[in-house]
Design a protein around this motif. Structure first.
Motif: not given
Length: 274
Positions: A165-170, A175-181, A249-253, A261-264
């Motif tokens: 697995p990869l946990v990646t964030g930016a 603003d920030g975001s993260l997801t798991v791949l 997952l999106l975060y607006d501070a 947001v779901r993606y496929k």
């Protein structure tokens, strides 16, 4: 190094092979052990875990601190940079006394002070496609706290190839975001999980997204996203909850707002040759 032993992340599911917790560790992690979702078995999985973290900067700092505090047994750090004064506004694993030191060295000393039970493996180099296989050897989970798309794509490809697995964030400004791949696995409906290129098919043109040195960034934002990345890692290791697979997952501070947001998987998505 031997293989880790925890379900969902490692290459084996052999709980009987995990090391028991010492009395000092039981006292240290008592608040975890009280949780039915974690318990002693979950804490043993954390102890057996081997996690590689790309970057000991704004995102990597809280990731490393919280995973070390949580009792992750082996942490790898990949970073070729040195601590500078401008880092200290957000890279809280470093301090004024470590300015000029390699970030891997500064982070290692901080982690040793926090939890002497954690084993540290340092890579004083950049994460790259050429070095990825060697750097990932023996690790069961990759966390990407880098600040550029080249490294993010390289991390995604390497984790996919290694089937971990990869946990990646930016982060950027406020603003920030993260997801798991986990693109090497299928979802409950039988469809393949999405990969990084399903979310970002192409990197944005050079210069379109300014670096934090140019645009600025609020320091506490990296703590919010980095801590959540650590939480996703703990969930993956212990098999607790629902990781952010197929969800961004999106975060607006500024508005204190979270959105998901779901993606496929894109049928036409392909990794570049070579």
């Amino acid at each position: 190094m031997t293989e880790a032993a925890f379900p969902g992340v490692g290459r084996h599911d052999n709980i009987g092979a995990m090391e028991p917790l010492s009395p000092e560790e039981i006292a240290r992690y008592h608040r975890h052990i009280l949780l039915p979702e974690i318990g002693g078995a979950g804490q043993q999985k954390l102890k057996a875990a081997r996690v590689l973290v790309i970057g000991a900067g704004g995102l990597g700092a809280p990731v490393l601190q919280y995973l070390a505090a949580a009792g992750v047994g082996t942490l790898g750090i990949v970073d070729d940079d040195r601590v500078s004064l401008s880092n200290l506004q957000r890279q809280v694993i470093h301090d004024s006394g470590t300015i000029g030191e390699l970030k891997t060295e500064s982070a290692a000393f901080a982690i040793a002070r926090l939890n002497p039970h954690v084993r540290l493996i340092r890579f004083e180099e950049r994460f790259s496609p050429e070095a990825a296989r060697r750097q990932l050897s023996g690790f069961d989970l990759l966390i990407d706290g880098s600040d550029n798309f080249d490294t993010r794509y390289a991390a995604a490809d390497a984790a996919d190839e290694a089937r971990i697995p990869l946990v990646t964030g930016a982060v950027g400004r406020f603003d920030g975001s993260l997801t798991v791949l986990k693109p090497y696995e299928t979802a409950e409906d039988g469809t393949a999980n999405p990969g990084y290129r399903d979310l970002f098919p192409e990197a944005p043109p050079a210069g379109l997204i300014p670096a934090c040195a140019e645009a600025g960034i609020i320091g506490a934002l990296t703590g919010v996203i980095g801590t959540m990345m650590a939480m996703e890692a703990i969930k993956l290791i212990t098999g607790t909850g629902e990781p952010l697979v197929g969800r961004l997952l999106l975060y607006d501070a500024l508005s204190a707002r979270f959105d998901t947001v779901r993606y496929k998987r894109r049928r036409t998505t392909q990794r570049p040759a070579g």
